[in-house]
Design a protein around this motif. Structure first.
Motif, PDB file in Angstrom:
ATOM      1  N   VAL A 142      35.256  34.078  45.430  1.00  0.00           N
ATOM      2  CA  VAL A 142      34.012  34.839  45.091  1.00  0.00           C
ATOM      3  C   VAL A 142      34.193  35.767  43.988  1.00  0.00           C
ATOM      4  O   VAL A 142      33.225  35.773  43.102  1.00  0.00           O
ATOM      5  CB  VAL A 142      33.577  35.420  46.150  1.00  0.00           C
ATOM      6  N   ALA A 143      35.246  36.664  43.959  1.00  0.00           N
ATOM      7  CA  ALA A 143      35.649  37.590  42.993  1.00  0.00           C
ATOM      8  C   ALA A 143      35.835  36.873  41.554  1.00  0.00           C
ATOM      9  O   ALA A 143      35.064  37.395  40.555  1.00  0.00           O
ATOM     10  CB  ALA A 143      36.789  38.269  43.239  1.00  0.00           C
ATOM     11  N   VAL A 144      36.410  36.041  41.534  1.00  0.00           N
ATOM     12  CA  VAL A 144      36.832  35.165  40.251  1.00  0.00           C
ATOM     13  C   VAL A 144      35.518  34.519  39.725  1.00  0.00           C
ATOM     14  O   VAL A 144      35.137  34.528  38.630  1.00  0.00           O
ATOM     15  CB  VAL A 144      37.846  34.057  40.500  1.00  0.00           C
ATOM     16  N   GLU A 145      34.887  33.612  40.626  1.00  0.00           N
ATOM     17  CA  GLU A 145      33.786  32.967  40.125  1.00  0.00           C
ATOM     18  C   GLU A 145      32.679  34.091  39.444  1.00  0.00           C
ATOM     19  O   GLU A 145      32.209  33.704  38.611  1.00  0.00           O
ATOM     20  CB  GLU A 145      33.055  32.268  41.363  1.00  0.00           C
ATOM     21  N   ALA A 146      32.437  35.224  40.058  1.00  0.00           N
ATOM     22  CA  ALA A 146      31.428  36.100  39.375  1.00  0.00           C
ATOM     23  C   ALA A 146      31.934  36.574  37.846  1.00  0.00           C
ATOM     24  O   ALA A 146      30.987  36.763  37.128  1.00  0.00           O
ATOM     25  CB  ALA A 146      31.270  37.500  40.330  1.00  0.00           C
ATOM     26  N   LEU A 147      33.217  36.716  37.909  1.00  0.00           N
ATOM     27  CA  LEU A 147      33.677  37.326  36.544  1.00  0.00           C
ATOM     28  C   LEU A 147      33.800  36.075  35.604  1.00  0.00           C
ATOM     29  O   LEU A 147      33.411  36.517  34.296  1.00  0.00           O
ATOM     30  CB  LEU A 147      35.232  37.797  36.786  1.00  0.00           C
ATOM     31  N   ARG A 148      33.689  34.931  35.919  1.00  0.00           N
ATOM     32  CA  ARG A 148      33.767  33.629  35.173  1.00  0.00           C
ATOM     33  C   ARG A 148      32.565  33.520  34.778  1.00  0.00           C
ATOM     34  O   ARG A 148      32.135  33.217  33.665  1.00  0.00           O
ATOM     35  CB  ARG A 148      34.371  32.347  36.079  1.00  0.00           C
ATOM     36  N   ARG A 149      31.303  33.857  35.634  1.00  0.00           N
ATOM     37  CA  ARG A 149      30.200  33.610  35.207  1.00  0.00           C
ATOM     38  C   ARG A 149      29.512  34.768  34.428  1.00  0.00           C
ATOM     39  O   ARG A 149      28.616  34.285  33.680  1.00  0.00           O
ATOM     40  CB  ARG A 149      29.202  33.601  36.553  1.00  0.00           C
ATOM     41  N   LEU A 150      30.466  35.681  34.434  1.00  0.00           N
ATOM     42  CA  LEU A 150      29.985  36.889  33.242  1.00  0.00           C
ATOM     43  C   LEU A 150      30.663  36.530  31.873  1.00  0.00           C
ATOM     44  O   LEU A 150      30.549  37.327  30.999  1.00  0.00           O
ATOM     45  CB  LEU A 150      30.374  38.223  33.915  1.00  0.00           C
ATOM     46  N   GLY A 151      31.411  35.392  31.915  1.00  0.00           N
ATOM     47  CA  GLY A 151      31.903  35.064  30.570  1.00  0.00           C
ATOM     48  C   GLY A 151      33.533  35.318  30.448  1.00  0.00           C
ATOM     49  O   GLY A 151      33.923  35.228  29.382  1.00  0.00           O
ATOM     50  N   LEU A 152      33.971  35.955  31.488  1.00  0.00           N
ATOM     51  CA  LEU A 152      35.562  36.444  31.480  1.00  0.00           C
ATOM     52  C   LEU A 152      36.230  35.126  31.766  1.00  0.00           C
ATOM     53  O   LEU A 152      35.937  34.235  32.586  1.00  0.00           O
ATOM     54  CB  LEU A 152      35.657  37.482  32.167  1.00  0.00           C
ATOM     55  N   THR A 153      37.455  35.178  31.258  1.00  0.00           N
ATOM     56  CA  THR A 153      38.442  33.957  31.519  1.00  0.00           C
ATOM     57  C   THR A 153      39.831  34.338  31.836  1.00  0.00           C
ATOM     58  O   THR A 153      40.066  35.449  31.971  1.00  0.00           O
ATOM     59  CB  THR A 153      38.764  33.254  30.167  1.00  0.00           C
ATOM     60  N   GLU A 154      40.694  33.361  31.917  1.00  0.00           N
ATOM     61  CA  GLU A 154      42.130  33.569  32.325  1.00  0.00           C
ATOM     62  C   GLU A 154      42.760  34.496  31.536  1.00  0.00           C
ATOM     63  O   GLU A 154      43.803  35.326  31.668  1.00  0.00           O
ATOM     64  CB  GLU A 154      43.066  32.321  32.549  1.00  0.00           C
TER      65      GLU A 154
END
Ligand code: HAM
Length: 408
Positions: A142-154
């Motif tokens: 859930v935490a990773v997905e939100a950050l991914r949806r905000l445009g952040l990557t690995e």
């Protein structure tokens, strides 16, 4: 006298509010997508609730006072004790697992530093009634997905994961017990385990165990392969598609006193900022607050560090036009018809605004543009006589004539 917001508190002008709502929107959507329900509790709680179980650091930062009824109370510095209290009260009636999220404003009397304010908005996502490491993996997803949806990557962030019991076992193997353990956990969390900290810092009383502390340092720096619950956790992360963000790090122990099992923190890869999020298992907290024996886990993600990171990476969203339509009465006789047109456009769901007095066309177009409108609806004597309205697209400059009765 000129007034200003208190130190560490923010004024949210519309631009800042738009960014806050954008981030909150992603938080709400992501939590709901994984089946979490929103909840909230009171911003003011009995002081004791935090004294019982929050870490010492948070208790030292409380906004606490005695209310008019003589009760010791505190503004909430975190959501977890409230959530544990509420889940405990209703646990018998709630279907398991209980999956809740909240977006509260929290208050901590912090020392001024980058990324730390005295008020922040914190997304909390928690599961109660699940012992399986698959639940820990879902929380991380859930935490990773939100950050991914905000445009952040690995390349931007990493989830550092550990198991508190592993560290506690190691401390016991090295002969540490009693008060040594919480002190060392705090020292590990704050990266204050060096010879200097033993010579003159918080660890002077452990000077006779310098060698054991050196061994501890060596062990912390040598992550090894995940075992037991951590192995199950990483396997579940693989299935969910977030394993490439996760990394075992034995130095992650979390400062708060209530954590028990798997714990994690999310850090920006460049290491310039403070933690973006932190959380883990707190299987005994609900019972310690008088509720049933209900295992629990979750995380908190603040808006302050996250906003800085998004700004730093150029990931702020474009602001959409504020208005769909700006209706301009040209001449006194157009004021009434313009107001009625405003009404029907708003009824049709368009964000619509009009000046309170008639305007000249040139000024009107400038005002419409400055107001952030997509289109200007120009209404003069001539248009009214024909039952029409002139509609100008402010991006392309195209003009059309629409029927006044059915304009949209
Ligand atoms: P925490 O590590 O104290 O955990 O806070 C979580 C996140 O909130 C931090 O990583 C940071 O982004 C943000 N944060 C905390 N304090 C401040 C501050 N003063 N100014 C700006 N941002 C801040 C907890 O609070 C746990 N209760 C989280 C949790 C939920 N654990 C399980 N469920």
């Amino acid at each position: 006298m000129k007034w200003q917001a208190l130190r560490g508190f923010r004024d949210f002008y519309p631009e800042e509010m738009a960014l806050r709502r954008y981030i909150e929107g992603v938080w709400h959507d992501t939590a709901r997508r994984a089946g979490f329900q929103e909840m909230d509790g009171p911003p003011l709680e009995p002081l004791e609730l935090y004294k019982v179980k929050s870490g010492d650091a948070i208790v030292a930062e409380l906004y606490a006072f005695c209310d008019k009824g003589g009760r010791d109370v505190a503004l909430r510095p975190e959501m977890t004790p409230t959530l544990a209290r509420m889940a405990g009260e209703k646990a018998a009636a709630l279907p398991r697992p209980i999956k809740w999220y909240a977006v509260p404003q929290l208050f901590r009397y912090e020392r001024q530093q980058r990324g730390r304010l005295r008020e922040h908005i914190q997304w909390n996502v928690d599961i109660m009634g699940a012992r399986e490491p698959a639940a820990d993996a879902e929380i991380v997803w859930v935490a990773v997905e939100a950050l991914r949806r905000l445009g952040l990557t690995e390349q931007d962030f990493v989830v550092r994961v550990n198991h508190r019991a592993l560290v506690e076992r190691k401390l016991s193997d090295l002969g540490f017990d009693g008060d040594d353990v919480p002190t060392l956990l705090v020292a590990i969390d704050k990266h204050k385990l060096d010879d200097k900290d033993i010579a003159e810092g918080d660890l002077t009383f452990l000077a006779h165990k310098k060698d054991e502390i050196a061994q501890l340092r060596g062990w912390l720096d040598e992550p090894g392969a995940p075992e037991g619950e951590l192995e199950e956790f990483f396997a579940a992360c693989e299935d969910l598609g977030c394993v490439s963000f996760a990394q075992l790090d034995r130095r992650i122990v979390r400062g708060l006193a209530y954590y028990s099992g798997i714990v994690f923190e999310i850090w920006d890869r460049k290491g310039k900022l403070r933690a973006i999020a932190g959380g883990g298992r707190y299987d005994h907290l609900i019972q310690k607050l008088g509720g049933p024996d209900l295992p629990a886990l979750g995380f908190g993600m603040g808006d302050v560090v996250l906003s800085e990171l998004l700004k730093d990476r150029g990931l702020l969203p474009d602001t959409p036009p504020r208005l769909d339509a700006y209706v301009v009465p040209i001449g006194d006789e157009a004021v009434g018809p313009a107001r009625r047109l405003v009404r029907s456009l708003r009824d049709a769901g368009l964000k619509t605004e009009a000046p309170y007095r008639p305007m000249k066309v040139g000024k009107a177009l400038k005002t419409a543009d400055a107001a952030g409108a997509r289109r200007a609806f120009l209404l003069g004597k001539e248009e009214i006589e024909q039952g029409k309205v002139k509609v100008k697209d402010l991006a392309t400059g195209d003009e059309t004539l629409q029927d006044l009765e059915s304009a949209v």
